[in-house]
Design an enzyme around this catalytic site. Structure first.
Site, PDB file in Angstrom:
ATOM      1  N   ARG A 193      -2.365  -6.850  -8.330  1.00  0.00           N
ATOM      2  CA  ARG A 193      -1.198  -7.722  -8.244  1.00  0.00           C
ATOM      3  C   ARG A 193      -1.311  -8.925  -9.154  1.00  0.00           C
ATOM      4  NH1 ARG A 193      -2.507  -8.035  -2.083  1.00  0.00           N
ATOM      5  NH2 ARG A 193      -4.421  -8.240  -3.254  1.00  0.00           N
ATOM      6  N   LYS A 223     -17.945  -7.463   9.058  1.00  0.00           N
ATOM      7  CA  LYS A 223     -16.648  -8.151   8.993  1.00  0.00           C
ATOM      8  C   LYS A 223     -15.795  -7.799  10.205  1.00  0.00           C
ATOM      9  CE  LYS A 223     -16.084  -8.756   4.015  1.00  0.00           C
ATOM     10  NZ  LYS A 223     -15.643  -7.952   2.868  1.00  0.00           N
ATOM     11  N   SER A 260      -2.852  -7.581   3.028  1.00  0.00           N
ATOM     12  CA  SER A 260      -3.189  -7.534   4.454  1.00  0.00           C
ATOM     13  C   SER A 260      -3.597  -8.918   4.944  1.00  0.00           C
ATOM     14  CB  SER A 260      -4.325  -6.541   4.685  1.00  0.00           C
ATOM     15  OG  SER A 260      -3.903  -5.238   4.348  1.00  0.00           O
ATOM     16  N   HIS A 281       0.829  -1.205   0.000  1.00  0.00           N
ATOM     17  CA  HIS A 281       0.000   0.000   0.000  1.00  0.00           C
ATOM     18  C   HIS A 281       0.870   1.264   0.000  1.00  0.00           C
ATOM     19  CE1 HIS A 281      -3.027  -2.646   2.351  1.00  0.00           C
ATOM     20  NE2 HIS A 281      -3.558  -2.468   1.164  1.00  0.00           N
TER      21      HIS A 281
END
Lengths: 154, 154, 154, 154, 154, 154
Positions: free
Chosen positions: F91, F42, F129, F18
């Site tokens: 990615r 969540k 993450s 990030h």
């Protein structure tokens, strides 16, 4: 039984990606044959002799690495060499789909030959002979992408 | 309305994958046209006559299967034949991306033509005409990959 | 033989993507069963009754479309209904990989059931029930993504 | 520092997909150079002059858009033009894999050049110059796929 | 140096895909540790004892195969066991992307551990523990998907 | 018009991936809002306050970077902030498919918001993450994967 692997390719030219993968796979096999496939319908940038000479220079002193060339199907070459393993590097999902197709076909033609896939480290995963040739064609710098033995000869 | 499907390809040569897919799709349509696309810029291994003869031999006795050839866009050929369906097999994610692009374009040029996708069974999903030609070129055994009618003729 | 297709899903709720695909596939089959799979371990946003009522409302007047619910494996439900086809929409390569796995398993458990895949048109290819639920949760506008029958009820 | 982007391609011919992406990216950069790469080993359908003329016509009145041509590596052209950004459209996962490889190579040869990727809207995501050329070859209608300036000239 | 491989997974339950891959990789390593990862936050269908007992039963008589369980990171477990290889099967492009991520992370944490990827044969490439659990849950027949030692125990 | 970008995520915790992407995108925008999405369904590993504090510490002294949190849809948050750009890193091909779906939906709900995609450099492309949390859970070393400000606080 000896563990003999064939690492097939056109190696036009050999890259640091090939070299890295080969060095990491040496401990796994009794012998690795770097096998330059000859396909008379495809033009290469470098001659067979040149490509072979580069690989031999890079792997000088590595007793279990041999360099050979072959025509026809890879699995037939494997049988001639008593090799039970085909070694391949994969960099991307596209590579994977291609390797899966070839491995399944090889398996359906000869059940005794296993394909072993190894991954490139991330910093090498964009390098290929095709890309190296394009950079050479565009007069760019390939010093990060080919072994120094190749760099001296191009 | 009759349900007419076009199954386009170059069939150079027809493989057991094509045959399997066609046989499974016969109950779904009133007529299936196996449509050999002629592209004058691409060289084929077998002549149009040979490719056509093989398909006709394989599907002899199947009353709802016809073999034709065409030039130009597939959707134009569909219109000529009053076909509302294009039938395609998909084996891999790469195949899928390609079929999606073509299907979307066809749809934007003619809203009445639907593309129907069918999957190959896993044991056939590595077979393609391209691969068969490469094995023939490498003098390998293609007996598992083409119907016996083709095998006798190559 | 009748051509009966099962279109399985959770339809939580039905989207314009589902409706489009169903309407395009109606001409291909004698009967299409929209089959709401009940999985007691997964929580849904809308009740089974609500989801069923919406689909019935959308397809009122379409004589060959039925709405049912089922538990257990889809292929077992197909057998109960004498259905030979499973109809599925695919939007992306990820969808494709999932459908291929399921279709191959179904085929290995029952050779008589074919999976028919159809593509969403590009402007509908980002829509899914999951996304619709997330937009509802985020208090966004779903009027472009669900049929008006659903919109009136949420 | 000025924000200068290079938008490289062969533009054989420019499509509505290119035009859409360029117009959406204009606010982001001080200057965008539409850069026609010349590759003497690849045959194009339209001459460099024609391709250039079309792009200039489409972007007449857009002060920050320039059209140039170049040979060699794109990153070398960027350096010559003091451009820090390479702008690319991506339509599919296959496009993504290709762009990732090129972007990583460019980054390893010049750390100061960033690749900016933008998505096509869904209704344009099946369009490419390759497809347009195939439709032209098949005598189909490309009026939805190329800007009117191109349509008048083909 | 001994060639010791860790084959990590949850094996909930072991499938014919796992068994096939393990049997094919036995000749390549001096010892293979089938390593059941324990993750206290994930519920499994079968107890650790049951999963372990099944694997031991399947590989009874295979002297170079051991079954162990571990907590924490796989690479830490490898170090404890003096293993230099992590063995993984890949079935699809999605599997590949996952394995690449994990392999790169492992490599960045410990350069001495190589990941060896092997492909499933096509007829086994749709089988996974997840799918087996879903078929069991849907009361379907898993006799083609798990070894007979598991079948007797579920 | 000011160029304001929103960089949405859960940042649980912020990674070196990030940070790298943000630093590289700073020159492109007048303001970048690092936007922590709050999803009450969540569970996160770190509290909102902690995640916010870490990002603020990392970007202390960067005048054009702000940290905010939001609930609901990202495009609604963009409107509130007068942001015309959503910034996202990609990615892998799987990331791409996800981003394409979201970007198309956002575009269909608000045509004025562009999604800008940037690639991670290869050595950072396996970091997320999710992975960082798994390594923390497995008591592994994350010093290469999170900025030092986070490392001091976990």
């Amino acid at each position: 039984m000896n563990k003999i692997a064939v690492f097939p390719g056109s190696f036009d030219p050999i890259t640091v990606g090939h070299v890295d993968l080969l060095k990491r796979s040496i401990p796994l096999f009794d012998k690795i044959i770097v096998a330059i496939g000859i396909n008379s319908t495809k033009k290469t940038l470098y001659s067979l002799e040149q490509r072979k000479a580069w690989i031999e220079k890079v792997f000088k002193g590595y007793d279990t690495v041999e360099v050979k060339d072959y025509t026809g199907l890879t699995i037939n070459f494997c049988k001639t060499e008593n090799a039970n393993y085909i070694l391949r590097g994969i960099r991307s999902a596209a590579d994977f789909e291609y390797e899966k197709t070839i491995a399944h076909l090889n398996h359906s033609m000869n059940e005794n030959i296993e394909t072993i896939l190894m991954l490139s480290p991330p910093e090498l995963s964009s390098i290929s002979s095709t890309i190296v040739r394009e950079i050479i064609y565009g007069k760019g710098d390939v010093s990060k992408f080919v072994p120094k033995e190749v760099l001296e000869g191009i």
